[in-house]
Design a protein around this motif. Structure first.
Motif, PDB file in Angstrom:
ATOM      1  N   CYS A   1       1.380 -21.406 -43.824  1.00 55.70           N
ATOM      2  CA  CYS A   1       1.642 -20.389 -42.951  1.00 55.70           C
ATOM      3  C   CYS A   1       3.142 -20.369 -42.779  1.00 55.70           C
ATOM      4  O   CYS A   1       3.846 -19.031 -42.735  1.00 55.70           O
ATOM      5  CB  CYS A   1       0.858 -20.514 -41.585  1.00 55.70           C
ATOM      6  SG  CYS A   1      -0.889 -20.259 -41.871  1.00 55.70           S
TER       7      CYS A   1
ATOM      8  N   GLN B   1       8.488 -12.413 -36.576  1.00 54.44           N
ATOM      9  CA  GLN B   1       8.983 -13.358 -37.568  1.00 54.44           C
ATOM     10  C   GLN B   1       9.461 -14.424 -36.960  1.00 54.44           C
ATOM     11  O   GLN B   1       9.104 -15.693 -36.984  1.00 54.44           O
ATOM     12  CB  GLN B   1       9.875 -12.811 -38.626  1.00 54.44           C
ATOM     13  CG  GLN B   1      10.224 -14.029 -39.737  1.00 54.44           C
ATOM     14  CD  GLN B   1      11.147 -13.414 -40.647  1.00 54.44           C
ATOM     15  OE1 GLN B   1      12.421 -12.925 -40.437  1.00 54.44           O
ATOM     16  NE2 GLN B   1      10.791 -13.582 -41.931  1.00 54.44           N
TER      17      GLN B   1
ATOM     18  N   THR C   1       5.705 -17.142 -43.757  1.00 54.31           N
ATOM     19  CA  THR C   1       6.435 -16.375 -42.900  1.00 54.31           C
ATOM     20  C   THR C   1       7.729 -16.054 -43.429  1.00 54.31           C
ATOM     21  O   THR C   1       8.372 -15.020 -43.149  1.00 54.31           O
ATOM     22  CB  THR C   1       6.670 -17.276 -41.462  1.00 54.31           C
ATOM     23  OG1 THR C   1       5.247 -17.482 -41.228  1.00 54.31           O
ATOM     24  CG2 THR C   1       7.193 -16.546 -40.631  1.00 54.31           C
TER      25      THR C   1
ATOM     26  N   VAL D   1       6.724 -16.535 -34.802  1.00 51.12           N
ATOM     27  CA  VAL D   1       5.891 -16.933 -35.649  1.00 51.12           C
ATOM     28  C   VAL D   1       6.380 -18.446 -36.205  1.00 51.12           C
ATOM     29  O   VAL D   1       5.841 -19.335 -36.427  1.00 51.12           O
ATOM     30  CB  VAL D   1       5.112 -15.961 -36.861  1.00 51.12           C
ATOM     31  CG1 VAL D   1       4.230 -17.046 -37.731  1.00 51.12           C
ATOM     32  CG2 VAL D   1       4.313 -14.973 -36.122  1.00 51.12           C
TER      33      VAL D   1
END
Length: 314
Positions: A74, A102, A78, A105
């Motif tokens: 993940c 962005q 990103t 995260v």
């Protein structure tokens, strides 16, 4: 309409600058980073799959490692797709909402990964230094609680600075001198008073890095002391080989993040920051599957068993 709203209406998007000095090598860099990204995702996905498919690997250590691999997939996803687009097409536009998302995260997953690194080191400490208590303490419920705690802590710590970031005014240049929306470059673009958010960002970075680092160092120090008392020279060599490879990844992760987020004000060099960010987002996620799992004999045996089952099904 307030000042922040006017700013976002007038300029609803930023531009990610990327690496203008090497843009003429864009296609080569695109190919290299695409291969590294695919290898990283493939390696981490393999770890997750083999851990859940083979009951021999359904132990606390591999539960934490599969969680770590999922977070790494993940984490890289990103950032890397936008980086690949920059290498291939040059500067990339990104909306205000997408940029803030962005940034959140990336920071949330990054903080969670560091806390999970500390949990991994504690797991190894318990397994090696307290083997009699290990099965009782590291039961499935405790493992799930520890991973959940890492996620909640990472999320909670990053909500505040990113919320404050979204409330800043941006009335000058909208060109972000980076390949993704990181906290520092965005703060530097703001024309608001940024002293409070700078102090908050520094304090959170100090807390996350120092807490996980101290736990990791204490755990591995105790592990080293225990290893030195092992009767067999072969066992000591094997244990030190494993620990040294772990320290390579740890030094890359902590070193790059300290370089980016903990430097004193006035020493910020954007090119070197981007290089350190590449190490953190491209190199270490590629090395982690090899260092932590794919060198492990148990994983090799699980892969052989899986291949045997596939051949028998044919």
């Amino acid at each position: 309409m307030n000042g922040d709203a006017r700013n976002r209406t007038a300029a609803p998007e930023f531009t990610l600058e990327g690496f203008p000095a090497v843009q003429h090598l864009g296609k080569v860099l695109f190919s290299v980073h695409l291969l590294m990204y695919l290898a990283s995702v493939a390696g981490n996905t393999l770890i997750i799959t083999i851990t859940w498919a083979d009951h021999h690997l359904q132990t606390p250590m591999y539960f934490f490692l599969s969680s770590f691999s999922f977070l790494e997939c993940c984490f890289t996803t990103t950032v890397i797709p936008k980086l690949l687009a920059i290498f291939l097409l040059g500067r990339q536009k990104i909306s205000f909402a997408a940029c803030i998302t962005q940034a959140f995260v990336f920071l949330f997953l990054g903080a969670t990964v560091f806390f999970l690194m500390a949990v991994l080191s504690l797991d190894r400490y318990m397994a090696i230094c307290k083997p009699l208590y290990y099965p009782t303490i590291m039961n499935p419920r405790m493992c799930s609680l520890l991973v959940s705690a890492c996620l909640v802590l990472g999320f909670s710590l990053m909500v505040v600075p990113v919320t404050k970031l979204s409330q800043l005014s941006f009335c000058g240049s909208r060109v972000i001198p980076h390949f993704f929306c990181d906290l520092g470059p965005l703060i530097n673009l703001s024309c608001s008073d940024i002293r409070s958010i700078e102090m908050l960002a520094f304090g959170l970075a100090l807390f996350i890095l120092s807490t996980s680092f101290i736990i990791t160092i204490i755990s591995y120090s105790n592990i080293v002391v225990t290893i030195l008392h092992l009767p067999s020279a072969k066992e000591r060599q094997k244990a030190f080989s494993t620990c040294s490879s772990h320290f390579i990844v740890l030094s890359l992760m902590y070193g790059s993040c300290v370089f980016i987020y903990m430097k004193p004000k006035g020493t910020n060099q954007l090119d070197s920051n981007k290089g350190a960010a590449l190490v953190n987002t491209v190199v270490t996620p590629l090395l982690n599957p090899v260092i932590y799992t794919l060198r492990n004999k148990q994983v090799h045996q699980a892969l052989r068993n899986a291949l045997t089952r596939v051949r028998l099904q044919k």
